[in-house]
Design an enzyme around this catalytic site. Structure first.
Site, PDB file in Angstrom:
ATOM      1  N   ASP A 123     -14.262  19.757 -21.082  1.00  0.00           N
ATOM      2  CA  ASP A 123     -15.002  19.282 -19.928  1.00  0.00           C
ATOM      3  C   ASP A 123     -14.613  17.817 -19.734  1.00  0.00           C
ATOM      4  O   ASP A 123     -13.905  17.215 -20.545  1.00  0.00           O
ATOM      5  CB  ASP A 123     -16.522  19.475 -20.145  1.00  0.00           C
TER       6      ASP A 123
HETATM    7  C1  GLC Z   1     -18.123  18.238 -14.896  1.00  0.00           C
HETATM    8  C2  GLC Z   1     -18.835  19.516 -15.284  1.00  0.00           C
HETATM    9  C3  GLC Z   1     -17.942  20.738 -15.303  1.00  0.00           C
HETATM   10  C4  GLC Z   1     -16.878  20.594 -14.240  1.00  0.00           C
HETATM   11  C5  GLC Z   1     -15.982  19.446 -14.661  1.00  0.00           C
HETATM   12  C6  GLC Z   1     -14.860  19.155 -13.649  1.00  0.00           C
HETATM   13  O1  GLC Z   1     -18.570  17.195 -15.718  1.00  0.00           O
HETATM   14  O2  GLC Z   1     -19.546  19.489 -16.518  1.00  0.00           O
HETATM   15  O3  GLC Z   1     -18.773  21.883 -15.087  1.00  0.00           O
HETATM   16  O4  GLC Z   1     -16.124  21.782 -14.136  1.00  0.00           O
HETATM   17  O5  GLC Z   1     -16.710  18.248 -14.894  1.00  0.00           O
HETATM   18  O6  GLC Z   1     -15.411  18.711 -12.460  1.00  0.00           O
END
Ligand code: GLC
Length: 740
Positions: free
Chosen positions: A262
Site C-alpha cells: 500500500d
Molecule cells: C491508499 C489506500 C489503498 C489505495 C492506495 C493507492 O492509501 O490505502 O487502498 O489503493 O493507497 O491509492
C-alpha cells in the site's frame, strides 16, 4: 510472448533495470498531474529511475496513457511497457454503490456483471490494473473503510471477492478487462478501536477463520495482484511479514502473482519501528517477497546496494522482476503496450445506457429499508405535497470517497429524480442545514468539492432552517436526505461518534416537531448509531453512497416503482460503545440469556442491549412475510452425506417482494468455542402477494468445519442447530447430530 522469451528478456536486463520494474511512481514523475491518494513526500529519485520504472499510480485517460507510454518506450532500452494501475474500486465513470452497499444486495452474480462493466470502462481509458476488490472483513463501525468492504461475514465476503475478481478480469479479454488487486492483505479491518492505520492483533485461529477467507477467495479466483496492508499482525508490519506474505500467501495458497505494497508502506516500516533506515526497510520487504514499492524511493535507491553488499541475493530481485514481467505479459503488453486504450471507445463505453441502467438497478438493490411505520412508504406521485430537505436532497456528492476517477457531475441527484417522477404532485426543496459543523476537521483529499453550501455562514444556515421548517409545515410528508459527509468515511475516515452529524440531527428533530410524517434517506459509509433519531422518523431508508444513479434508484424506491430488497451485511449498533459488534460472536460463559446466573452477573452492559439495533441480514420490503414449517430430511448427518432443510415462506402482504432466506448453523459443542450462529447459505426469492414458496437448503459436512483445538480444519461430531429466517435474530430452529 512465451514465458521462455520473458525469461530471456530478464536475462538481458541490468540490475538497475530489474529493480526499476519494482518501482511504482505517480503521474508527477511523468509530467502529468498527480492525484495524491496518500501523504505527499519528495521522493528524491533520479530521471534514470523514472526511465526504467515499472508502473504508474492513478494516471488514467486513454490519450494521456498513450502519450506517457509512447514517450516512456521511446526512452526504454528494452521496450518494456509501463503498467498503469489505479483505484477503480466500485465504478469508473458510472459509479455503483459503495462496496458495503453492494454487499447488501446479497447478489454476487449481479455484482460480477457490474464489475465487468466497470472493467470495460476503465480498460478503454487506459487502466490495466485496478486496486480492487477490497475485501477486508469489518466488525468495527468506527473504521471509515467499512464503506469499502462487503461486510462482516467471512463466507459472504468470499462470495463477493470471487465475483468481483471474475468481473474485473473477465478472462483477460484485452479490451474488456483489468487485472485485479485484492486488498488490504491482511486483516486491515480489525484495526484497534477502529482507528485508521492502527495496530491489528488477534489469534492465528481468528485470523485464518474470519479474516483471511476473503483474500483467499480472490486468489483462488485468479486475482493477479495482492496489496499488503498498513497494519501489523502479531507485532510485525504486513509489508515486512514473511510468515504472512511468503508463508501463507505464496507457499500455502500457491499465489504466484505480484505483491504490491500500500501507499508508502515500505518506508513506513521505519515509523513502525522495525527498520532504522530505508535500506533496512527495503531488505525486510524484499525478504518478505514484496515485489512492488508503491510511491517511495526505497527499492529504487537501496536494492542495488543490498545486493552488492550480499544482504540480498540477486535471485530475489530476479524472482520479483519476473513476476512483474509475467503480469505484463499476461496482459498482452508486449504485443500491445496500450492495451487498446482509446478515447473514443472510452467515451462511448462510459455513456453506454446499459451501464447507467445497471448502476441504477444495483443502487435500488443495495438500499436497505430499516423502518416503515404505518407504511408511510411508498409515497404517492400525485395528490401529495412532499418536502425534500437536507444536504443530500440536491447533491451530486453521492458517490463515496473512493470514486476518485469519476465525474461527479454525472451523478443524478435525488431532487431531480423525484421531480421527474412526479405526476402533478408537489415537491418543495430546501438545503435545510450544513452537513457537518466544520469542514476543516475532514482534511483534504483529491478533488472533493465542498458539499453545496458547506461554507455557508451562520446567517445562511439560519435562513435554510427557517425555509425548511416552513416548507415542512405546508407539506404532507417530509423526506429528509441526510447523512455523513463523504469524507467522514473511506480512508482516514475513522469516527468515535457514529451518529448523524450534529447540524442534521438538530434539524431532523425540529422537522419532527412540525408534526408531519418524516422519511429519512441516509447517505453514509458505515453502520450508524441511529437510536437517538429513530423515533423522529416514520421511515428510514439506508441508501449508503448509492453512486451516479443514486437519485433515480432512490426515487424508484420512494415512489414504489421498485421495492426495497437490500439486507444488512453489517450490524448497526444502538451506540458506538458496543463496537466492535458482529452477529457471529461466542456465547461466553455467562450469556445474558439462559446462563442461570442472577440478573447482574451475566455478559451485558448496564446501559445498552448486547444486540444490534438493526442486525446482520435485516431489511424490510413493501410486503410482509411469514416463515413456517422448518423440517430436516433426517436428524443425523454422516461424513460425506447431505441433509436437507426446508422452510415455507409466505408473502402475507399486499405487494410483491423479495425475501432473502438465510441459513445459519451453530455447533453447540466444539473442541474450541464456536459462534452462536454462522451464515452458511441464502436464497433470494420474489413472492407475489399471497404466494408461498418452499425453500430447500442442502447441508454438507464442509459447512460444519472449523479450526479445531489443533488448528486443523475439521468437522467434529455432535449436535448442530439449524436456523433459517429473514435475518440472524429471527429464525426457525431445528437440530441434527453429526455422527462420524
Ligand atoms: C491508499 C489506500 C489503498 C489505495 C492506495 C493507492 O492509501 O490505502 O487502498 O489503493 O493507497 O491509492
Amino acid at each position: 510472448m512465451t514465458d521462455q522469451k520473458v525469461q530471456e528478456l530478464l536475462s538481458r536486463m541490468t540490475l538497475e533495470e530489474k529493480i526499476g520494474q519494482l518501482v511504482q511512481l505517480d503521474g508527477g514523475c511523468y509530467g502529468v498531474g498527480a492525484l495524491a491518494t496518500g501523504p505527499q513526500a519528495k521522493l528524491g529519485i533520479t530521471q534514470d529511475v523514472v526511465d526504467v520504472s515499472g508502473s504508474v499510480l492513478n494516471v488514467l485517460g486513454a490519450d494521456k496513457v498513450r502519450a506517457i507510454q509512447a514517450r516512456y518506450l521511446s526512452r526504454s532500452r528494452l521496450k518494456i511497457p509501463l503498467l498503469f494501475m489505479a483505484d477503480v474500486i466500485y465504478g469508473y465513470k458510472n459509479v455503483y454503490p459503495i462496496p458495503l452497499g453492494l454487499g447488501c444486495t446479497w447478489n454476487p452474480a449481479l455484482i460480477r456483471e457490474d464489475y465487468r462493466m466497470i472493467a470495460e470502462e476503465a480498460c478503454a481509458d487506459g487502466c490495466m490494473v485496478t486496486f480492487s476488490p477490497p475485501v477486508d472483513l469489518v466488525r468495527d463501525a468506527r473504521w471509515g473503510r467499512c464503506m469499502e468492504s462487503p461486510g462482516e461475514d467471512a463466507w459472504l465476503n468470499s462470495r463477493y471477492a470471487k465475483a468481483m475478481v471474475e468481473g474485473f478480469q473477465n478472462d483477460l479479454d484485452p479490451a474488456h478487462s483489468v487485472a485485479s488487486c485484492v486488498k488490504h492483505y491482511a486483516a486491515y479491518g480489525a484495526v484497534e478501536a477502529g482507528r485508521e492505520y492502527n495496530t491489528v492483533d488477534m489469534s492465528e485461529r481468528r485470523l485464518r477463520q474470519d479474516y483471511l477467507p476473503g483474500y483467499k477467495a480472490a486468489v483462488d479466483a485468479g486475482c493477479m495482484l495482492v496489496m499488503t496492508s498498513f497494519n501489523t499482525i502479531d507485532s510485525v508490519p504486513v509489508t515486512a511479514n514473511r510468515w504472512l506474505v511468503k508463508g501463507i500467501l505464496r507457499d500455502e495458497w500457491g499465489f504466484g502473482g505480484v505483491v504490491i505494497t500500500d501507499y508508502a508502506a515500505i518506508q513506513e516500516l521505519k515509523a513502525h519501528g522495525v527498520a532504522a533506515s530505508d535500506r533496512e526497510a527495503s531488505r525486510l520487504a524484499m525478504d518478505a517477497t514484496v515485489d512492488i514499492d508503491m510511491k517511495t524511493p526505497c527499492y529504487a535507491n537501496q536494492l542495488a546496494g543490498l545486493v552488492r553488499d550480499g544482504a540480498l541475493r540477486e535471485e530475489q530481485i530476479d524472482e520479483a522482476c519476473l513476476r512483474v514481467l509475467r503480469l505484463k505479459n499476461r496482459l498482452g503488453l508486449f504485443e500491445d503496450p496500450y492495451r487498446r486504450a482509446d478515447a473514443a471507445c472510452a467515451e462511448a463505453t462510459a455513456h453506454d445506457p446499459a451501464h447507467a441502467a445497471a448502476a441504477r438497478k444495483t443502487a435500488q438493490r443495495a438500499a436497505v429499508l430499516l423502518k416503515n411505520e404505518g407504511n408511510v412508504l411508498p409515497l404517492r406521485k400525485q395528490g401529495q405535497r412532499i418536502a425534500l430537505i437536507g444536504p443530500y436532497a440536491d447533491s451530486a456528492d453521492i458517490i463515496g470517497m473512493w470514486a476518485i476517477h469519476a465525474d461527479r457531475g454525472r451523478a443524478v441527484t435525488l431532487r431531480s429524480a423525484m421531480e421527474e417522477k412526479l405526476a402533478g404532485g408537489v415537491l418543495g426543496f430546501s438545503q435545510g442545514c450544513r452537513t457537518v459543523e466544520a469542514l476543516s476537521a475532514l482534511g483534504e483529499f483529491g478533488n472533493v468539492p465542498a458539499l453545496q453550501g458547506e461554507d455557508a455562514g451562520e446567517a445562511a444556515a439560519a435562513r435554510w432552517e427557517q425555509e425548511a421548517l416552513a416548507l415542512a409545515a405546508e407539506s404532507d410528508v417530509v423526506v429528509a436526505a441526510m447523512g455523513e459527509h463523504m469524507l467522514q468515511s473511506g480512508e482516514s475516515g475513522s469516527r468515535t461518534d457514529i451518529t448523524l452529524p450534529a447540524p442534521q440531527k438538530r434539524l431532523l428533530k425540529k422537522l419532527r416537531a412540525v408534526g408531519k410524517p418524516v422519511v429519512l434517506v441516509l447517505f453514509n459509509g458505515r453502520p450508524l448509531a441511529l437510536e437517538d433519531i429513530e423515533a423522529d422518523c416514520d421511515a428510514i431508508l439506508e441508501a449508503w453512497f448509492p453512486g451516479t444513479q443514486g437519485g433515480p434508484a432512490l426515487a424508484d424506491l420512494l415512489f414504489g416503482d421498485a421495492a426495497p430488497s437490500g439486507r444488512l451485511t453489517v450490524s448497526f449498533p444502538y451506540t458506538v460503545g458496543q463496537e466492535p459488534l458482529y452477529y457471529n460472536g461466542f456465547n461466553t460463559g455467562r450469556p445474558a440469556e439462559g446462563s442461570g446466573h442472577s440478573g447482574r452477573f451475566v455478559s451485558r452492559y448496564l446501559d445498552c442491549p448486547n444486540e444490534a439495533k438493526y442486525p446482520f441480514g435485516y431489511g424490510l420490503g413493501y410486503h410482509t412475510a411469514v416463515y413456517s414449517g422448518l423440517t430436516l430430511s433426517a436428524d443425523t448427518l454422516r461424513p460425506g452425506g447431505t441433509l436437507s432443510a426446508r422452510v415455507t415462506v409466505r408473502n402475507t402482504g399486499a405487494a410483491a417482494g423479495v425475501e432473502v432466506v438465510q441459513l445459519y448453523l451453530r455447533d453447540l459443542v466444539g473442541s474450541v468455542a464456536r459462534p452462536v450462529r454462522e451464515l452458511k447459505d441464502f436464497r433470494r426469492i420474489t413472492l407475489q402477494p399471497g404466494e408461498s414458496r418452499t425453500v430447500e437448503f442442502v447441508i454438507r459436512e464442509a459447512m460444519l468445519a472449523f479450526l479445531d483445538r489443533n488448528m486443523e480444519w475439521t468437522a467434529e461430531p455432535g449436535t448442530f442447530e439449524v436456523m433459517i429466517g429473514p435475518h440472524c435474530m429471527e429464525t426457525q430452529k431445528a437440530r441434527f447430530e453429526f455422527i462420524v
